[in-house]
Design a protein around this motif. Structure first.
Motif, PDB file in Angstrom:
ATOM      1  N   SER A  17      86.706 -65.638   6.033  1.00  0.00           N
ATOM      2  CA  SER A  17      86.713 -64.726   7.186  1.00  0.00           C
ATOM      3  C   SER A  17      85.299 -64.377   7.610  1.00  0.00           C
ATOM      4  CB  SER A  17      87.459 -63.431   6.834  1.00  0.00           C
ATOM      5  OG  SER A  17      88.811 -63.664   6.522  1.00  0.00           O
ATOM      6  N   LEU A  18      85.152 -64.085   8.888  1.00  0.00           N
ATOM      7  CA  LEU A  18      83.925 -63.539   9.446  1.00  0.00           C
ATOM      8  C   LEU A  18      84.300 -62.552  10.540  1.00  0.00           C
ATOM      9  CD1 LEU A  18      81.584 -66.644   9.988  1.00  0.00           C
ATOM     10  CD2 LEU A  18      81.209 -64.792   8.356  1.00  0.00           C
ATOM     11  N   ARG A  19      83.427 -61.575  10.758  1.00  0.00           N
ATOM     12  CA  ARG A  19      83.591 -60.687  11.900  1.00  0.00           C
ATOM     13  C   ARG A  19      82.353 -60.763  12.773  1.00  0.00           C
ATOM     14  NH1 ARG A  19      84.506 -54.189  12.813  1.00  0.00           N
ATOM     15  NH2 ARG A  19      82.304 -54.072  12.233  1.00  0.00           N
ATOM     16  N   LEU A  20      82.552 -61.209  13.993  1.00  0.00           N
ATOM     17  CA  LEU A  20      81.465 -61.261  14.963  1.00  0.00           C
ATOM     18  C   LEU A  20      81.413 -59.951  15.743  1.00  0.00           C
ATOM     19  CD1 LEU A  20      81.938 -64.853  16.448  1.00  0.00           C
ATOM     20  CD2 LEU A  20      80.752 -64.142  14.361  1.00  0.00           C
ATOM     21  N   SER A  21      80.202 -59.558  16.094  1.00  0.00           N
ATOM     22  CA  SER A  21      79.987 -58.378  16.937  1.00  0.00           C
ATOM     23  C   SER A  21      79.152 -58.770  18.139  1.00  0.00           C
ATOM     24  CB  SER A  21      79.248 -57.279  16.154  1.00  0.00           C
ATOM     25  OG  SER A  21      79.977 -56.864  15.034  1.00  0.00           O
ATOM     26  N   CYS A  22      79.385 -58.083  19.231  1.00  0.00           N
ATOM     27  CA  CYS A  22      78.578 -58.261  20.436  1.00  0.00           C
ATOM     28  C   CYS A  22      78.243 -56.882  20.973  1.00  0.00           C
ATOM     29  CB  CYS A  22      79.326 -59.073  21.481  1.00  0.00           C
ATOM     30  SG  CYS A  22      78.524 -59.134  23.091  1.00  0.00           S
ATOM     31  N   ALA A  23      76.976 -56.517  20.867  1.00  0.00           N
ATOM     32  CA  ALA A  23      76.515 -55.216  21.328  1.00  0.00           C
ATOM     33  C   ALA A  23      75.952 -55.346  22.742  1.00  0.00           C
ATOM     34  CB  ALA A  23      75.448 -54.678  20.392  1.00  0.00           C
ATOM     35  N   ALA A  24      76.482 -54.546  23.656  1.00  0.00           N
ATOM     36  CA  ALA A  24      76.070 -54.597  25.057  1.00  0.00           C
ATOM     37  C   ALA A  24      75.169 -53.416  25.393  1.00  0.00           C
ATOM     38  CB  ALA A  24      77.291 -54.576  25.959  1.00  0.00           C
ATOM     39  N   SER A  25      74.171 -53.666  26.216  1.00  0.00           N
ATOM     40  CA  SER A  25      73.300 -52.598  26.705  1.00  0.00           C
ATOM     41  C   SER A  25      72.902 -52.898  28.140  1.00  0.00           C
ATOM     42  CB  SER A  25      72.057 -52.462  25.818  1.00  0.00           C
ATOM     43  OG  SER A  25      71.324 -53.660  25.807  1.00  0.00           O
ATOM     44  N   GLY A  26      72.532 -51.844  28.865  1.00  0.00           N
ATOM     45  CA  GLY A  26      72.082 -52.012  30.238  1.00  0.00           C
ATOM     46  C   GLY A  26      73.193 -52.137  31.255  1.00  0.00           C
ATOM     47  N   LEU A  27      74.423 -51.888  30.849  1.00  0.00           N
ATOM     48  CA  LEU A  27      75.549 -51.936  31.773  1.00  0.00           C
ATOM     49  C   LEU A  27      76.538 -50.827  31.408  1.00  0.00           C
ATOM     50  CD1 LEU A  27      77.874 -53.223  29.806  1.00  0.00           C
ATOM     51  CD2 LEU A  27      76.966 -55.402  30.584  1.00  0.00           C
ATOM     52  N   THR A  28      77.442 -50.531  32.354  1.00  0.00           N
ATOM     53  CA  THR A  28      78.515 -49.577  32.075  1.00  0.00           C
ATOM     54  C   THR A  28      79.646 -50.350  31.428  1.00  0.00           C
ATOM     55  OG1 THR A  28      77.856 -48.235  33.983  1.00  0.00           O
ATOM     56  CG2 THR A  28      80.051 -47.842  33.056  1.00  0.00           C
ATOM     57  N   PHE A  29      79.738 -50.258  30.131  1.00  0.00           N
ATOM     58  CA  PHE A  29      80.604 -51.128  29.333  1.00  0.00           C
ATOM     59  C   PHE A  29      82.057 -51.070  29.793  1.00  0.00           C
ATOM     60  CE2 PHE A  29      81.155 -53.870  25.855  1.00  0.00           C
ATOM     61  CZ  PHE A  29      82.222 -53.472  25.067  1.00  0.00           C
ATOM     62  N   THR A  30      82.535 -49.905  30.167  1.00  0.00           N
ATOM     63  CA  THR A  30      83.936 -49.775  30.545  1.00  0.00           C
ATOM     64  C   THR A  30      84.252 -50.385  31.906  1.00  0.00           C
ATOM     65  OG1 THR A  30      83.425 -47.534  31.294  1.00  0.00           O
ATOM     66  CG2 THR A  30      84.444 -47.759  29.109  1.00  0.00           C
ATOM     67  N   ASN A  31      83.266 -50.889  32.613  1.00  0.00           N
ATOM     68  CA  ASN A  31      83.503 -51.627  33.852  1.00  0.00           C
ATOM     69  C   ASN A  31      83.688 -53.122  33.627  1.00  0.00           C
ATOM     70  OD1 ASN A  31      83.401 -49.375  35.472  1.00  0.00           O
ATOM     71  ND2 ASN A  31      81.275 -49.663  36.093  1.00  0.00           N
ATOM     72  N   TYR A  32      83.646 -53.540  32.382  1.00  0.00           N
ATOM     73  CA  TYR A  32      83.647 -54.966  32.096  1.00  0.00           C
ATOM     74  C   TYR A  32      84.777 -55.370  31.156  1.00  0.00           C
ATOM     75  CZ  TYR A  32      79.127 -55.283  34.326  1.00  0.00           C
ATOM     76  OH  TYR A  32      78.115 -55.260  35.250  1.00  0.00           O
ATOM     77  N   ASP A  33      85.479 -56.426  31.552  1.00  0.00           N
ATOM     78  CA  ASP A  33      86.329 -57.137  30.612  1.00  0.00           C
ATOM     79  C   ASP A  33      85.416 -57.979  29.734  1.00  0.00           C
ATOM     80  OD1 ASP A  33      88.644 -57.791  33.310  1.00  0.00           O
ATOM     81  OD2 ASP A  33      88.608 -56.111  31.894  1.00  0.00           O
ATOM     82  N   MET A  34      85.792 -58.126  28.470  1.00  0.00           N
ATOM     83  CA  MET A  34      84.939 -58.840  27.526  1.00  0.00           C
ATOM     84  C   MET A  34      85.682 -60.039  26.953  1.00  0.00           C
ATOM     85  SD  MET A  34      82.204 -57.072  27.663  1.00  0.00           S
ATOM     86  CE  MET A  34      81.280 -57.840  26.330  1.00  0.00           C
ATOM     87  N   SER A  35      84.938 -61.069  26.631  1.00  0.00           N
ATOM     88  CA  SER A  35      85.568 -62.249  26.061  1.00  0.00           C
ATOM     89  C   SER A  35      84.619 -62.956  25.113  1.00  0.00           C
ATOM     90  CB  SER A  35      86.040 -63.207  27.168  1.00  0.00           C
ATOM     91  OG  SER A  35      85.007 -63.453  28.090  1.00  0.00           O
ATOM     92  N   TRP A  36      85.209 -63.755  24.253  1.00  0.00           N
ATOM     93  CA  TRP A  36      84.479 -64.637  23.338  1.00  0.00           C
ATOM     94  C   TRP A  36      84.794 -66.080  23.723  1.00  0.00           C
ATOM     95  CZ3 TRP A  36      80.861 -63.217  19.887  1.00  0.00           C
ATOM     96  CH2 TRP A  36      80.824 -61.872  19.483  1.00  0.00           C
ATOM     97  N   TYR A  37      83.749 -66.863  23.840  1.00  0.00           N
ATOM     98  CA  TYR A  37      83.845 -68.291  24.056  1.00  0.00           C
ATOM     99  C   TYR A  37      83.200 -68.998  22.871  1.00  0.00           C
ATOM    100  CZ  TYR A  37      85.101 -67.858  29.028  1.00  0.00           C
ATOM    101  OH  TYR A  37      85.742 -67.597  30.204  1.00  0.00           O
ATOM    102  N   ARG A  38      83.466 -70.273  22.746  1.00  0.00           N
ATOM    103  CA  ARG A  38      82.779 -71.071  21.738  1.00  0.00           C
ATOM    104  C   ARG A  38      82.485 -72.459  22.283  1.00  0.00           C
ATOM    105  NH1 ARG A  38      87.660 -71.777  17.263  1.00  0.00           N
ATOM    106  NH2 ARG A  38      88.893 -73.325  18.418  1.00  0.00           N
ATOM    107  N   GLN A  39      81.461 -73.056  21.698  1.00  0.00           N
ATOM    108  CA  GLN A  39      81.084 -74.415  22.096  1.00  0.00           C
ATOM    109  C   GLN A  39      80.683 -75.193  20.864  1.00  0.00           C
ATOM    110  OE1 GLN A  39      78.010 -74.670  25.103  1.00  0.00           O
ATOM    111  NE2 GLN A  39      78.704 -76.702  25.726  1.00  0.00           N
ATOM    112  N   ALA A  40      81.474 -76.219  20.570  1.00  0.00           N
ATOM    113  CA  ALA A  40      81.173 -77.111  19.455  1.00  0.00           C
ATOM    114  C   ALA A  40      80.257 -78.233  19.950  1.00  0.00           C
ATOM    115  CB  ALA A  40      82.469 -77.677  18.897  1.00  0.00           C
ATOM    116  N   PRO A  41      79.530 -78.889  19.046  1.00  0.00           N
ATOM    117  CA  PRO A  41      78.630 -79.972  19.459  1.00  0.00           C
ATOM    118  C   PRO A  41      79.364 -81.052  20.251  1.00  0.00           C
ATOM    119  CG  PRO A  41      78.230 -79.367  17.187  1.00  0.00           C
ATOM    120  CD  PRO A  41      79.459 -78.622  17.603  1.00  0.00           C
ATOM    121  N   GLY A  42      78.812 -81.400  21.409  1.00  0.00           N
ATOM    122  CA  GLY A  42      79.394 -82.448  22.229  1.00  0.00           C
ATOM    123  C   GLY A  42      80.640 -82.045  22.985  1.00  0.00           C
ATOM    124  N   MET A  43      80.995 -80.767  22.906  1.00  0.00           N
ATOM    125  CA  MET A  43      82.219 -80.284  23.558  1.00  0.00           C
ATOM    126  C   MET A  43      81.869 -79.269  24.636  1.00  0.00           C
ATOM    127  SD  MET A  43      84.515 -81.910  21.831  1.00  0.00           S
ATOM    128  CE  MET A  43      86.077 -81.072  22.099  1.00  0.00           C
TER     129      MET A  43
END
Length: 118
Positions: A17-43
């Motif tokens: 298991s792992l837990r990723l975090s994404c800390a946002a600054s410089g924006l009004t966080f509650t105005n944004y939908d958030m998502s996680w993407y990934r990119q594997a090599p060559g994909m």
């Protein structure tokens, strides 16, 4: 300026298991939908999970359903991705994305590498 900073990546064995975090600054966080993407090599970059801004609803890529959980803490301006039962095919750079709820404005983080290997 707007910053999205991912953390929590690393090397983990299959089944771990792992837990990723994404800390946002410089924006009004509650105005944004958030998502996680990934990119594997060559994909191409692909959507893994998303969460809406308030009274959050979530959406997942089929292959991670039941294993990954996205959540957000609006008080901390942070979005998380809890990843369990990791598989080698989950190996990728994971990116955080912020999408404004009423416009086309988006922001990306620089990514964090997740490697699943024995």
């Amino acid at each position: 300026q707007v910053q999205l900073v991912e953390s929590g990546g690393g090397l983990v064995q299959p089944g771990g298991s792992l837990r990723l975090s994404c800390a946002a600054s410089g924006l009004t966080f509650t105005n944004y939908d958030m998502s996680w993407y990934r990119q594997a090599p060559g994909m191409e970059r692909e959507l893994v999970a998303s969460i809406t801004r308030i009274v959050p609803s979530t959406n997942y890529k089929d292959s991670v359903k039941g294993r990954f959980t996205i959540s957000r803490d609006n008080a901390k301006n942070t979005v998380y991705l809890q990843m369990n039962s990791l598989r080698p095919e989950d190996t990728a750079v994971y990116y955080c994305k912020a999408s404004h709820w009423r416009s086309s404005v988006t922001y990306w983080g620089k990514g964090t590498l997740v490697t699943v290997s024995s």
